[in-house]
Design a protein around this motif. Structure first.
Motif, short mmCIF file in Angstrom:
data_model
loop_
_atom_site.label_atom_id
_atom_site.label_comp_id
_atom_site.label_asym_id
_atom_site.label_seq_id
_atom_site.Cartn_x
_atom_site.Cartn_y
_atom_site.Cartn_z
N LEU A 1 -56.40 -38.00 73.85
CA LEU A 1 -56.65 -39.43 73.76
C LEU A 1 -55.91 -40.17 74.87
CD1 LEU A 1 -56.45 -39.82 69.88
CD2 LEU A 1 -58.50 -39.55 71.30
N SER A 2 -56.03 -41.50 74.86
CA SER A 2 -55.57 -42.30 75.99
C SER A 2 -54.06 -42.20 76.24
CB SER A 2 -55.95 -43.76 75.78
OG SER A 2 -57.35 -43.92 75.80
N LYS A 3 -53.25 -42.17 75.17
CA LYS A 3 -51.80 -42.08 75.38
C LYS A 3 -51.44 -40.77 76.06
CE LYS A 3 -47.30 -42.21 73.10
NZ LYS A 3 -46.57 -42.41 71.82
N ARG A 4 -52.02 -39.66 75.58
CA ARG A 4 -51.72 -38.37 76.20
C ARG A 4 -52.23 -38.33 77.63
NH1 ARG A 4 -49.87 -33.64 74.16
NH2 ARG A 4 -50.34 -31.72 75.31
N ARG A 5 -53.38 -38.93 77.87
CA ARG A 5 -53.92 -38.96 79.24
C ARG A 5 -52.99 -39.74 80.16
NH1 ARG A 5 -59.33 -41.06 80.62
NH2 ARG A 5 -58.85 -39.88 82.50
N PHE A 6 -52.45 -40.87 79.67
CA PHE A 6 -51.54 -41.66 80.50
C PHE A 6 -50.30 -40.85 80.84
CE2 PHE A 6 -48.01 -44.47 81.33
CZ PHE A 6 -48.55 -45.43 82.16
N VAL A 7 -49.73 -40.17 79.84
CA VAL A 7 -48.53 -39.35 80.07
C VAL A 7 -48.84 -38.24 81.07
CG1 VAL A 7 -46.82 -37.83 79.02
CG2 VAL A 7 -47.57 -39.89 77.81
N ALA A 8 -50.00 -37.59 80.91
CA ALA A 8 -50.38 -36.51 81.82
C ALA A 8 -50.54 -37.03 83.25
CB ALA A 8 -51.67 -35.86 81.35
N LEU A 9 -51.15 -38.18 83.41
CA LEU A 9 -51.32 -38.77 84.74
C LEU A 9 -49.97 -39.15 85.34
CD1 LEU A 9 -54.43 -40.92 83.86
CD2 LEU A 9 -54.38 -39.19 85.67
N TYR A 10 -49.08 -39.68 84.50
CA TYR A 10 -47.74 -40.04 84.97
C TYR A 10 -47.00 -38.79 85.45
CZ TYR A 10 -43.12 -42.22 85.02
OH TYR A 10 -41.89 -42.70 85.41
N VAL A 11 -47.11 -37.70 84.70
CA VAL A 11 -46.47 -36.44 85.08
C VAL A 11 -47.01 -35.94 86.41
CG1 VAL A 11 -46.34 -33.98 84.50
CG2 VAL A 11 -45.85 -35.70 82.75
N SER A 12 -48.33 -35.99 86.56
CA SER A 12 -48.94 -35.46 87.78
C SER A 12 -48.60 -36.30 89.01
CB SER A 12 -50.46 -35.38 87.62
OG SER A 12 -51.04 -36.67 87.51
N LYS A 13 -48.15 -37.53 88.79
CA LYS A 13 -47.77 -38.38 89.92
C LYS A 13 -46.28 -38.31 90.21
CE LYS A 13 -47.88 -43.14 91.67
NZ LYS A 13 -48.32 -44.54 91.41
N HIS A 14 -45.45 -38.24 89.17
CA HIS A 14 -44.01 -38.39 89.36
C HIS A 14 -43.21 -37.11 89.19
CE1 HIS A 14 -44.25 -42.79 89.57
NE2 HIS A 14 -45.09 -42.73 88.55
N ILE A 15 -43.73 -36.11 88.49
CA ILE A 15 -42.96 -34.89 88.23
C ILE A 15 -43.47 -33.72 89.06
CG2 ILE A 15 -42.33 -33.19 86.46
CD1 ILE A 15 -42.23 -35.43 84.45
N ILE A 16 -44.79 -33.57 89.15
CA ILE A 16 -45.37 -32.49 89.95
C ILE A 16 -46.18 -33.14 91.07
CG2 ILE A 16 -46.82 -30.43 89.93
CD1 ILE A 16 -46.30 -30.27 86.92
N VAL A 17 -45.58 -33.27 92.23
CA VAL A 17 -46.20 -33.99 93.34
C VAL A 17 -47.02 -33.01 94.18
CG1 VAL A 17 -45.80 -35.45 95.35
CG2 VAL A 17 -44.29 -35.62 93.35
N LEU A 18 -48.30 -33.32 94.34
CA LEU A 18 -49.21 -32.44 95.07
C LEU A 18 -49.82 -33.18 96.26
CD1 LEU A 18 -51.04 -30.97 91.94
CD2 LEU A 18 -49.19 -29.91 93.23
N ASP A 19 -49.03 -33.37 97.30
CA ASP A 19 -49.51 -34.03 98.52
C ASP A 19 -50.18 -35.37 98.21
OD1 ASP A 19 -48.62 -31.87 100.04
OD2 ASP A 19 -50.51 -30.79 99.71
N ASP A 20 -49.50 -36.18 97.40
CA ASP A 20 -49.98 -37.52 97.03
C ASP A 20 -51.27 -37.49 96.22
OD1 ASP A 20 -47.84 -38.75 98.32
OD2 ASP A 20 -48.90 -38.75 100.24
N GLU A 21 -51.65 -36.32 95.74
CA GLU A 21 -52.86 -36.21 94.93
C GLU A 21 -52.48 -36.25 93.45
OE1 GLU A 21 -56.37 -32.93 93.89
OE2 GLU A 21 -54.87 -32.54 95.43
#
Length: 237
Positions: free
Chosen positions: A82-102
């Motif tokens: 759901l939306s809360k988990r999606r937001f957390v996942a997106l936050y992780v993918s931006k701030h914790i696991i950085v993949l060439d700004d992707e």
């Protein structure tokens, strides 16, 4: 005096925001720093209910990660949620696991999945299975090459290990991972050497005081078989 200030604050909150409709409150909250959201949700039951609902998190995704609305659903065992988990996942993918700004949403979801497996289970599944048949295969099903999939799996393992709480449960999980035999599962179905190293590094630095005498020398013997040479900082019970 502090009690009076708290009462004054609550009165101000009621006078300023008490009559605002939910959709305006949501628009205000999602513009505040994420680090303040937990504290805001504790102010009033009405505000807490907004943070428990879908509308606020959906609006937060649209504002913070507008391109996420165009993301396609993926195949594989790790759900989008759901939306809360999606937001957390997106936050992780931006701030914790950085993949060439992707920003890759599935990376964030996989991080959450693995972290939950290690934190919540009293007997987590073998790490080789998590690495080689769930995590890596999830990325392969999303179109990644096998080499990229296994490199992503290793990055996620490293990020999760670095963000586990330092408590007894984490020590027991790490010790189990260190003692786990990888001889029947060759890489890439076992953990990468980088991940194996991090497990032992955390045990011998962050959790050294948790060992008893016998466990310390058992784990040290395995470390000496896996890595040559081993750091001097790992030595000395």
């Amino acid at each position: 005096m502090s009690g009076n200030r708290d009462n004054d604050t609550l009165t101000l909150v009621d006078n300023s925001f008490g009559r605002l409709p939910d959709h305006l409150l949501i628009e205000i909250f999602i513009r505040l720093p994420v680090s303040e959201w937990a504290q805001i949700s504790c102010v009033k039951k009405q505000w807490a209910s907004l943070f428990l609902g879908e509308c606020l998190w959906h609006a937060a995704i649209m504002r913070t990660f507008p391109s996420a609305s165009q993301a396609k659903r993926w195949l594989g065992p790790i759900p989008r949620g759901l939306s809360k988990r999606r937001f957390v996942a997106l936050y992780v993918s931006k701030h914790i696991i950085v993949l060439d700004d992707e920003i890759d949403e599935i990376v964030g979801h996989t991080y959450l999945f693995l972290k939950e497996q290690l934190e919540l289970s009293t007997l987590p599944p073998p790490s080789g299975i998590l690495h080689g048949t769930i995590i890596a295969d999830q990325f392969i099903s999303c179109g990644k090459s096998r080499d990229v999939a296994h490199e992503l799996a290793s990055q996620i393992w490293l990020a999760v290990l670095d963000n586990l709480e330092e408590n007894l449960h984490t020590f027991l999980v790490l010790k189990r991972l260190a003692l786990e035999e990888d001889v029947f599962l060759p890489f890439p179905y076992s953990r990468s050497i980088k991940v194996q190293w991090r497990v032992f590094e955390k045990l011998f630095t962050d959790f050294r005081d948790c060992f008893n005498h016998a466990d310390y020398y058992d784990v040290l013997a395995i470390a000496k078989n896996k890595f040559q040479p081993i750091p001097s900082a790992w030595l000395g019970y």
